[in-house]
Design a protein around this motif. Structure first.
Motif, PDB file in Angstrom:
ATOM      1  N   GLU A 157       0.704  -1.501  -0.057  1.00  0.00           N
ATOM      2  CA  GLU A 157      -0.056  -0.214  -0.048  1.00  0.00           C
ATOM      3  C   GLU A 157       0.403   1.225   0.060  1.00  0.00           C
ATOM      4  N   ARG A 158       0.774   2.643  -0.069  1.00  0.00           N
ATOM      5  CA  ARG A 158       0.575   3.819  -0.608  1.00  0.00           C
ATOM      6  C   ARG A 158       1.401   3.687   1.036  1.00  0.00           C
ATOM      7  N   GLY A 159       2.667   4.441   1.247  1.00  0.00           N
ATOM      8  CA  GLY A 159       3.028   5.023   2.632  1.00  0.00           C
ATOM      9  C   GLY A 159       3.523   4.009   2.973  1.00  0.00           C
ATOM     10  N   ALA A 160       4.206   2.259   3.151  1.00  0.00           N
ATOM     11  CA  ALA A 160       4.453   1.316   3.407  1.00  0.00           C
ATOM     12  C   ALA A 160       5.654   1.486   3.214  1.00  0.00           C
ATOM     13  N   ALA A 161       6.432   0.932   4.947  1.00  0.00           N
ATOM     14  CA  ALA A 161       8.289   1.149   4.608  1.00  0.00           C
ATOM     15  C   ALA A 161       8.941  -0.027   4.218  1.00  0.00           C
ATOM     16  N   VAL A 162       9.866   0.322   3.901  1.00  0.00           N
ATOM     17  CA  VAL A 162      10.453  -1.068   3.302  1.00  0.00           C
ATOM     18  C   VAL A 162      11.748  -0.742   3.581  1.00  0.00           C
ATOM     19  N   VAL A 163      12.104  -1.717   4.103  1.00  0.00           N
ATOM     20  CA  VAL A 163      13.171  -2.026   5.731  1.00  0.00           C
ATOM     21  C   VAL A 163      14.193  -2.617   4.230  1.00  0.00           C
ATOM     22  N   LEU A 164      15.933  -1.960   4.050  1.00  0.00           N
ATOM     23  CA  LEU A 164      16.965  -2.550   3.443  1.00  0.00           C
ATOM     24  C   LEU A 164      17.492  -2.667   4.399  1.00  0.00           C
ATOM     25  N   ALA A 165      19.063  -3.111   4.436  1.00  0.00           N
ATOM     26  CA  ALA A 165      19.253  -3.567   5.656  1.00  0.00           C
ATOM     27  C   ALA A 165      21.140  -4.312   4.134  1.00  0.00           C
ATOM     28  N   GLY A 166      22.583  -3.252   4.670  1.00  0.00           N
ATOM     29  CA  GLY A 166      23.608  -3.378   4.608  1.00  0.00           C
ATOM     30  C   GLY A 166      25.020  -3.563   5.726  1.00  0.00           C
ATOM     31  N   TRP A 167      25.722  -4.078   5.777  1.00  0.00           N
ATOM     32  CA  TRP A 167      27.071  -3.933   6.061  1.00  0.00           C
ATOM     33  C   TRP A 167      27.722  -2.496   6.447  1.00  0.00           C
ATOM     34  N   GLY A 168      27.462  -2.344   7.572  1.00  0.00           N
ATOM     35  CA  GLY A 168      28.214  -1.328   7.630  1.00  0.00           C
ATOM     36  C   GLY A 168      30.091  -1.071   6.916  1.00  0.00           C
ATOM     37  N   PRO A 169      30.752   0.223   7.991  1.00  0.00           N
ATOM     38  CA  PRO A 169      31.646   0.582   7.077  1.00  0.00           C
ATOM     39  C   PRO A 169      32.718  -0.336   7.558  1.00  0.00           C
ATOM     40  N   PRO A 170      33.523  -0.958   6.609  1.00  0.00           N
ATOM     41  CA  PRO A 170      34.046  -1.686   6.703  1.00  0.00           C
ATOM     42  C   PRO A 170      35.154  -1.391   7.987  1.00  0.00           C
ATOM     43  N   GLU A 171      35.341  -0.419   8.910  1.00  0.00           N
ATOM     44  CA  GLU A 171      36.899   0.238   9.812  1.00  0.00           C
ATOM     45  C   GLU A 171      35.549  -0.418  11.253  1.00  0.00           C
ATOM     46  N   ARG A 172      33.961  -0.472  10.980  1.00  0.00           N
ATOM     47  CA  ARG A 172      33.602  -0.702  11.906  1.00  0.00           C
ATOM     48  C   ARG A 172      32.876  -2.289  12.125  1.00  0.00           C
ATOM     49  N   CYS A 173      33.581  -2.783  11.392  1.00  0.00           N
ATOM     50  CA  CYS A 173      33.338  -4.312  11.061  1.00  0.00           C
ATOM     51  C   CYS A 173      34.293  -5.219  11.478  1.00  0.00           C
ATOM     52  N   ALA A 174      35.245  -5.963  12.442  1.00  0.00           N
ATOM     53  CA  ALA A 174      35.650  -6.921  12.148  1.00  0.00           C
ATOM     54  C   ALA A 174      36.515  -8.467  10.716  1.00  0.00           C
ATOM     55  N   THR A 175      34.930  -8.551  10.900  1.00  0.00           N
ATOM     56  CA  THR A 175      34.009  -9.481   9.560  1.00  0.00           C
ATOM     57  C   THR A 175      35.088  -8.678   8.022  1.00  0.00           C
ATOM     58  N   SER A 176      35.056  -7.692   8.061  1.00  0.00           N
ATOM     59  CA  SER A 176      36.502  -7.277   6.872  1.00  0.00           C
ATOM     60  C   SER A 176      37.187  -8.210   6.611  1.00  0.00           C
ATOM     61  N   SER A 177      38.219  -7.705   7.578  1.00  0.00           N
ATOM     62  CA  SER A 177      39.318  -8.492   7.467  1.00  0.00           C
ATOM     63  C   SER A 177      39.182 -10.105   6.977  1.00  0.00           C
ATOM     64  N   VAL A 178      38.220 -10.738   7.336  1.00  0.00           N
ATOM     65  CA  VAL A 178      37.808 -12.176   7.265  1.00  0.00           C
ATOM     66  C   VAL A 178      37.246 -12.312   5.124  1.00  0.00           C
ATOM     67  N   LEU A 179      36.130 -11.476   5.103  1.00  0.00           N
ATOM     68  CA  LEU A 179      35.746 -11.247   3.371  1.00  0.00           C
ATOM     69  C   LEU A 179      36.928 -11.323   2.453  1.00  0.00           C
ATOM     70  N   ARG A 180      37.676 -10.298   3.016  1.00  0.00           N
ATOM     71  CA  ARG A 180      39.004  -9.865   2.231  1.00  0.00           C
ATOM     72  C   ARG A 180      39.584 -11.368   1.237  1.00  0.00           C
ATOM     73  N   VAL A 181      39.149 -12.822   2.434  1.00  0.00           N
ATOM     74  CA  VAL A 181      39.740 -13.748   1.898  1.00  0.00           C
ATOM     75  C   VAL A 181      39.063 -14.140   0.466  1.00  0.00           C
ATOM     76  N   ALA A 182      37.762 -13.876   0.640  1.00  0.00           N
ATOM     77  CA  ALA A 182      36.826 -14.095  -0.947  1.00  0.00           C
ATOM     78  C   ALA A 182      37.616 -13.454  -1.682  1.00  0.00           C
ATOM     79  N   ALA A 183      37.685 -12.129  -1.322  1.00  0.00           N
ATOM     80  CA  ALA A 183      38.597 -11.003  -2.773  1.00  0.00           C
ATOM     81  C   ALA A 183      40.014 -12.171  -3.014  1.00  0.00           C
ATOM     82  N   ARG A 184      40.641 -12.504  -2.762  1.00  0.00           N
ATOM     83  CA  ARG A 184      42.126 -12.621  -2.966  1.00  0.00           C
ATOM     84  C   ARG A 184      41.480 -13.919  -3.583  1.00  0.00           C
TER      85      ARG A 184
END
Length: 286
Positions: A157-184
């Motif tokens: 309906e019009r006005g309905a809320a839509v919630v989107l989620a995402g990772w925070g800044p890499p410097e605030r996410c300790a998991t970012s250093s581990v996720l870099r394994v995926a990129a490498r």
């Protein structure tokens, strides 16, 4: 790139990595999904999810966020393309047919496919759409979410809320250093599913492209805590963020690299702890 790696990649180009999808879905449900509970709780509280809520959950996975909304009295519909995860969502949400079984709140719908498959002309329009599967760490994930929103918003309906989620800044996410394994491991294959650092405006860009009006945002602490390194590896692999690396090498190699990357986050008692911050955006259907 070594000739062996080139041959391995070319022989699997465009193919999903060979993994046990049932086991991976179970690892997501039992290990990884609970890490996002603080995000689910914060959003449900802020939007006062309750008996008046008609919720459509996009990429609902094994349904923990839907279950939490249903226990607050919401009528929930979950949509996902993974039959393995949806099987677990049905276990959680659909009433037990056994005689004398207790109902788990209001009736839930679990739909395999896309939002279009969840359309029901006889049901009232949704007044809340959630997309809790975090974007911002995998190339192309914002575009795929935009496609889902294009199908989902006409059902609200019009006005309905839509919630989107995402990772925070890499410097605030300790998991970012581990996720870099995926990129490498995926580089230089540069797969469309490769990990990339989150950008500050990822969520806003998706909302704007979907024609939504932005109505607020917030950040939530979601630490990743595991009983041991093996659980951490299994949980992280269940996210799918390492699939490009698995395609480039294999799951055993990715697991070894992950275990090594997790070493700085291992505590004296063997547990693994990684503080993280996740963002959420609240938008409105116009």
């Amino acid at each position: 790139m070594t000739p062996t790696l080139v041959r391995h990649h070319l022989s699997h180009a465009g193919s999903p990595p060979r993994v046990n999808l049932g086991a991976r879905a179970r690892d997501w449900s039992e290990i990884q999904e609970r890490m996002l509970v603080p995000l689910y709780e914060t959003v449900h509280e802020r939007l006062e999810v309750g008996p008046a809520t008609r919720l459509l959950g996009l990429r609902c996975g094994s349904g923990l966020a839907l279950l939490m909304a249903a226990t607050r009295g919401a009528a929930v519909t979950g949509v996902d393309s993974s039959p393995e995860r949806l099987a677990l969502a049905r276990e959680r949400l659909l009433p037990d047919p056994a005689p004398g079984a207790r109902a788990r709140g209001r009736a839930a719908r679990i739909v395999e496919g896309t939002p279009r498959d969840a359309a029901d002309a006889q049901a009232p329009a949704y007044n809340l759409i959630t997309a809790f599967d975090p974007i911002g760490c995998r190339a192309g994930d914002a575009g795929r979410l935009g496609e889902l929103l294009a199908e989902a918003t006409p059902l609200a309906e019009r006005g309905a809320a839509v919630v989107l989620a995402g990772w925070g800044p890499p410097e605030r996410c300790a998991t970012s250093s581990v996720l870099r394994v995926a990129a490498r491991l995926a580089d230089p294959l540069r797969s469309a599913g490769s990990w990339r650092p989150a950008r500050r405006d990822d969520l806003e860009e998706v909302a704007q492209r979907a024609g939504l009006g932005i109505d607020g945002s917030g950040r939530v602490s979601c630490p990743f805590g595991y009983a041991d390194v093996d659980s951490a590896v299994r949980g992280l692999l269940s996210t799918g963020l390492f699939d490009a690396g698995i395609l480039a090498t294999d799951e055993e190699q990715v697991g070894k690299e992950l275990a090594e990357a997790l070493h700085p986050h291992r505590r004296a008692d063997g547990t693994v702890w990684m503080p993280n911050v996740f963002r959420y955006l609240i938008a409105r259907v116009r």
